[in-house]
Design a protein around this motif. Structure first.
Motif, PDB file in Angstrom:
ATOM      1  N   THR A 160     -65.634 -74.402  22.303  1.00 50.17           N
ATOM      2  CA  THR A 160     -65.651 -75.807  21.912  1.00 50.17           C
ATOM      3  C   THR A 160     -64.425 -76.490  22.501  1.00 50.17           C
ATOM      4  N   ARG A 161     -64.573 -77.798  22.734  1.00 44.37           N
ATOM      5  CA  ARG A 161     -63.462 -78.620  23.195  1.00 44.37           C
ATOM      6  C   ARG A 161     -63.538 -79.958  22.470  1.00 44.37           C
ATOM      7  N   SER A 162     -62.386 -80.517  22.165  1.00 42.86           N
ATOM      8  CA  SER A 162     -62.355 -81.805  21.474  1.00 42.86           C
ATOM      9  C   SER A 162     -61.198 -82.640  22.009  1.00 42.86           C
ATOM     10  N   ARG A 163     -61.302 -83.952  21.773  1.00 45.89           N
ATOM     11  CA  ARG A 163     -60.324 -84.873  22.342  1.00 45.89           C
ATOM     12  C   ARG A 163     -60.292 -86.154  21.524  1.00 45.89           C
ATOM     13  N   GLU A 177     -55.906 -83.024  23.265  1.00 40.14           N
ATOM     14  CA  GLU A 177     -57.101 -82.210  23.458  1.00 40.14           C
ATOM     15  C   GLU A 177     -56.919 -80.854  22.789  1.00 40.14           C
ATOM     16  N   MET A 178     -58.038 -80.231  22.428  1.00 42.01           N
ATOM     17  CA  MET A 178     -58.025 -78.865  21.910  1.00 42.01           C
ATOM     18  C   MET A 178     -59.135 -78.071  22.569  1.00 42.01           C
ATOM     19  N   PHE A 179     -58.798 -76.882  23.073  1.00 48.69           N
ATOM     20  CA  PHE A 179     -59.745 -75.973  23.710  1.00 48.69           C
ATOM     21  C   PHE A 179     -59.802 -74.685  22.895  1.00 48.69           C
ATOM     22  N   SER A 180     -61.013 -74.227  22.575  1.00 48.20           N
ATOM     23  CA  SER A 180     -61.185 -73.006  21.785  1.00 48.20           C
ATOM     24  C   SER A 180     -62.237 -72.111  22.432  1.00 48.20           C
ATOM     25  N   VAL A 181     -61.925 -70.808  22.548  1.00 48.25           N
ATOM     26  CA  VAL A 181     -62.851 -69.805  23.084  1.00 48.25           C
ATOM     27  C   VAL A 181     -63.040 -68.748  22.005  1.00 48.25           C
ATOM     28  N   SER A 195     -58.961 -67.637  21.574  1.00 47.10           N
ATOM     29  CA  SER A 195     -58.052 -68.529  22.298  1.00 47.10           C
ATOM     30  C   SER A 195     -58.185 -69.942  21.746  1.00 47.10           C
ATOM     31  N   HIS A 196     -57.077 -70.460  21.194  1.00 47.65           N
ATOM     32  CA  HIS A 196     -57.027 -71.836  20.712  1.00 47.65           C
ATOM     33  C   HIS A 196     -55.782 -72.491  21.289  1.00 47.65           C
ATOM     34  N   GLN A 197     -55.991 -73.573  22.051  1.00 47.71           N
ATOM     35  CA  GLN A 197     -54.893 -74.283  22.689  1.00 47.71           C
ATOM     36  C   GLN A 197     -55.008 -75.774  22.395  1.00 47.71           C
TER      37      GLN A 197
END
Length: 237
Positions: A160-163, A177-181, A195-197
């Motif tokens: 998922t990705r959010s902004r 932004e947030m990127f999650s794997v 992975s959460h950034q």
């Protein structure tokens, strides 16, 4: 259909060798297709911990206000090695939103061929954008992928990705932004192994046809890379 001519296409470094690690070139994808939009974009991503560098070229063409095609070619230079080909990918955007709507949604279909010895990948990505106040929008994206070929990973790979984004004067945009794997449906990881950034971004119009995007992501779990730095330059036609 609502048309917003973007200065820069969102996205930067998708991990070309490992889905959860390394410099990232993927972005928080916009669901909006702009009729008449044509662009070429150069992206670079850098991991300061490993010195890994990824470079990527996009070529975009909107067929109408519903569909847009994109070709992506990416290469990489590992911190301890030479430059190498990573993948070539074809993408088809389908904008499902109506003209003037505050909420936009769409679907993107991808087919990726990677370097020798790695399976191909088929993706279906679900994109959402909500314009909740003048100059503000939020995006949420679900990415799904399936490996095709020998040595492919089992299950459906999930991200998922959010902004959240704020447009300022003179077309400058800032946000986070947030990127999650998460892993795959066959091997869903514990939260700390995922992975959460998260990090800031800025988007700056240089001229009417040129734009610049820069961002940084910082890991918040053990399974994340510590830092990913990203820069994109876009030329629209």
């Amino acid at each position: 259909m609502h048309v917003i001519k973007p200065v820069i296409i969102a996205g930067c470094v998708s991990a070309f060798v490992h889905a959860a690690h390394g410099q990232s070139t993927g972005g928080v994808i916009s669901p909006v297709v702009n009729e008449g939009y044509n662009a070429v974009q150069y992206r670079v991503g850098f991991d300061p911990d490993s010195d890994d560098l990824a470079q990527r070229i996009h070529v975009d063409t909107a067929f109408n206000d519903d569909f847009m095609g994109r070709i992506v070619v990416q290469g990489a230079t590992p911190g301890d090695g030479d430059a190498e080909f990573s993948f070539v990918q074809a993408e088809l955007f389908w904008d499902l939103s109506e003209t003037g709507a505050r909420f936009h949604n769409g679907v993107r279909f991808d087919a990726r061929i990677r370097d020798a010895g790695q399976p191909a990948t088929l993706n279906v990505n679900f994109m959402n954008q909500f314009n909740f106040a003048p100059g503000w929008h939020a995006r949420a994206v679900l990415l799904t992928a399936v490996d095709v070929g020998d040595d492919g990973r089992d299950g459906v790979l999930l991200q998922t990705r959010s902004r959240i984004n704020r447009r300022l004067a003179d077309g400058i945009q800032i946000g986070a932004e947030m990127f999650s794997v998460y892993g795959s449906t066959e091997d869903f990881r514990n939260f700390d192994d995922q992975s959460h950034q998260i990090g800031p971004h800025v988007q700056v119009p240089i001229t009417g046809d040129w734009g610049l995007f820069a961002s940084a992501l910082f890991g918040i779990t053990d399974g994340s890379d510590d830092t990913n730095l990203k820069l994109w330059i876009t030329r629209t036609f």
